[in-house]
Scaffold this motif. Sequence first.
Motif, PDB file in Angstrom:
ATOM      1  N   GLN A   1       2.628  -0.540  -0.487  1.00 46.52           N
ATOM      2  CA  GLN A   1       3.551  -1.650  -0.699  1.00 46.52           C
ATOM      3  C   GLN A   1       4.383  -1.457  -1.970  1.00 46.52           C
ATOM      4  O   GLN A   1       4.999  -2.408  -2.454  1.00 46.52           O
ATOM      5  CB  GLN A   1       2.762  -2.969  -0.801  1.00 46.52           C
TER       6      GLN A   1
ATOM      7  N   THR B   1       6.962  -4.527  -2.244  1.00 46.67           N
ATOM      8  CA  THR B   1       6.701  -5.555  -3.258  1.00 46.67           C
ATOM      9  C   THR B   1       6.643  -4.976  -4.666  1.00 46.67           C
ATOM     10  O   THR B   1       6.246  -5.679  -5.581  1.00 46.67           O
ATOM     11  CB  THR B   1       5.367  -6.260  -2.944  1.00 46.67           C
TER      12      THR B   1
ATOM     13  N   CYS C   1       4.531  -2.826  -5.864  1.00 46.06           N
ATOM     14  CA  CYS C   1       3.136  -2.849  -6.333  1.00 46.06           C
ATOM     15  C   CYS C   1       2.910  -1.679  -7.282  1.00 46.06           C
ATOM     16  O   CYS C   1       3.230  -0.524  -6.946  1.00 46.06           O
ATOM     17  CB  CYS C   1       2.176  -2.770  -5.143  1.00 46.06           C
TER      18      CYS C   1
ATOM     19  N   HIS D   1      -0.300  -8.247  -4.475  1.00 44.14           N
ATOM     20  CA  HIS D   1      -0.275  -8.781  -3.107  1.00 44.14           C
ATOM     21  C   HIS D   1      -1.692  -8.773  -2.572  1.00 44.14           C
ATOM     22  O   HIS D   1      -2.600  -8.169  -3.159  1.00 44.14           O
ATOM     23  CB  HIS D   1       0.641  -7.938  -2.216  1.00 44.14           C
TER      24      HIS D   1
END
Length: 546
Positions: free
Chosen positions: A401, A405, A407, A432
């Motif tokens: 991710q 996002t 990450c 997340h």
Amino acid sequence: MIDGHCYSRQRVRDRTIRWRCVQFKPLNCMARATTERQNGGKLISISGQHNHDLIRERRKNGELKELLAIRQAERGQRPVGDQPEEQFYVQNLREVHAVLSNRGKVQLMIDGFPFSREKVRPKTIRWICNQAWILNCKVRATSERTNGEIISVRGTHNHVVVNNRRQRGECKVIKEHARLYGPEQSEPRRKGGQGVSYITSQRGTTQLKINGHTFTRSQVRSRIIIWVCTQRRAHGCKARATTCRFSQGRLVSMREDHSHGIITWRNVHANEITYVLTKRGKMQLCVNGYLYTRDKKRGDSQFWACNQSKVLNCAARATTYQRGSQGQKLTFRGCHNHPVIAERRKAGVRARLVNMCKRERGDYEVQFVRTNRGQLQLCVDGYLFNKNKLTEESQFWACNQSRVTYCPVRATTSRVEQPGPVRIALRGTHNHLVLTERRPWGERVRLTNANKNSLQISYVVTSRGTTQLSVDGFLFTRVKARANATFWSCNQFRVLNCTARATTYHVGRQISLRGFHNHKIITGRRKAGVRAKMMEICLKERNRKQ
């Protein structure tokens, strides 16, 4: 040299070296030692006891031969001093004859005591008293193989002549009685100091106690019993002990590398116990400010673990139980590795502490999975990682991710094709939750665009007239430009070794980010000379890593 006693090398193996006392031949000293072949010859164990004092001076000429002659005389091999040979052998005459046992084996009867054959050599036969395994009798005999004459009989019987056959199962009862009641007398250790004793735990099992540390029985073999430290699971203690199965539980060897202090059990009466309710309605045990969460329940006993066991790897445990008319009692084991925690942690702090605890223990659920397209992925506690970079010894992974996002979690493992267990190291914290289902078609692109649209992107001009990229307040300097894209690096790259990078695409005005800032937003100008000093420090760190 160990404690003033000298040892000579006896046997060299692949990983260890066996040593024996230099007084083995003249004084029949049975002290032995074992060391590692590497690691600077680290001492592993010491077995046996010295039967002599420290010998600091060299013996006079001929004294060693006299000691050897006395030893041979004790074994019954030859007379000593001026003793006539006829008188010597008359004194050692015994009633000797051979008999057959019920199973057809040859046994030697010496003065009414039966002996079983232990070892056959080219010229001699060694015999052992048939009560050695049951009563730990130490008497041994040696006879010639050709004519069967007795050469020597060593030791003294610790029992009377056993003429009748024991009933079925009686031998097991005698052995069990010796195991339970024989070791009650403490015996001095091979290093001196304190003794060895046996205790009974709360569950009724026998434990070995040495210098305050308790050991539980691990293996029972034909002649020895192997004990492990009771804190093996709680503290990963590698201390071991070996005792003789007979001879009143004599300590044979000891490995004293405890990873903890002495664990003391203490009882607390019911008036000192308080129970509290959490905000979620769960019952907790509170003793002296420390909170315990219930782990399991068996009958009238409840087992509690410190509520920081998962976060800080605390090994403290408690047990509450009923003792008839005495009421409820509490028993502790283990020690807290933290002070009393009274305040609630901020959001995200607990997750970081759990991650740190797992890193220290290496307690990750690691497995490798295949995607629908056949690509290999790393799964750590449910989070998936994609391959990022490969070197000769390590494989680098990035959270799958990281582009959606952003990450920041990264993982490093040993190469998959290497034999042995997989070594893993994690850094960063996931932003997340664990994704258990596949996203619908197009949702990944929508999330990526949403994250990119949320960025505050602008261009600024410095005092020298160069253009810089600003992303959420962080400034980037242009590195190179191509026909379709422009590459940028954080303006703190040389000063603070920041790894954040950005790429802007001319078509569609798209942007992609990689790396992370290791500093806060810097808006002010530094004083003269500060930047040069910081660059020198950064250069030294990079050279040290290389």
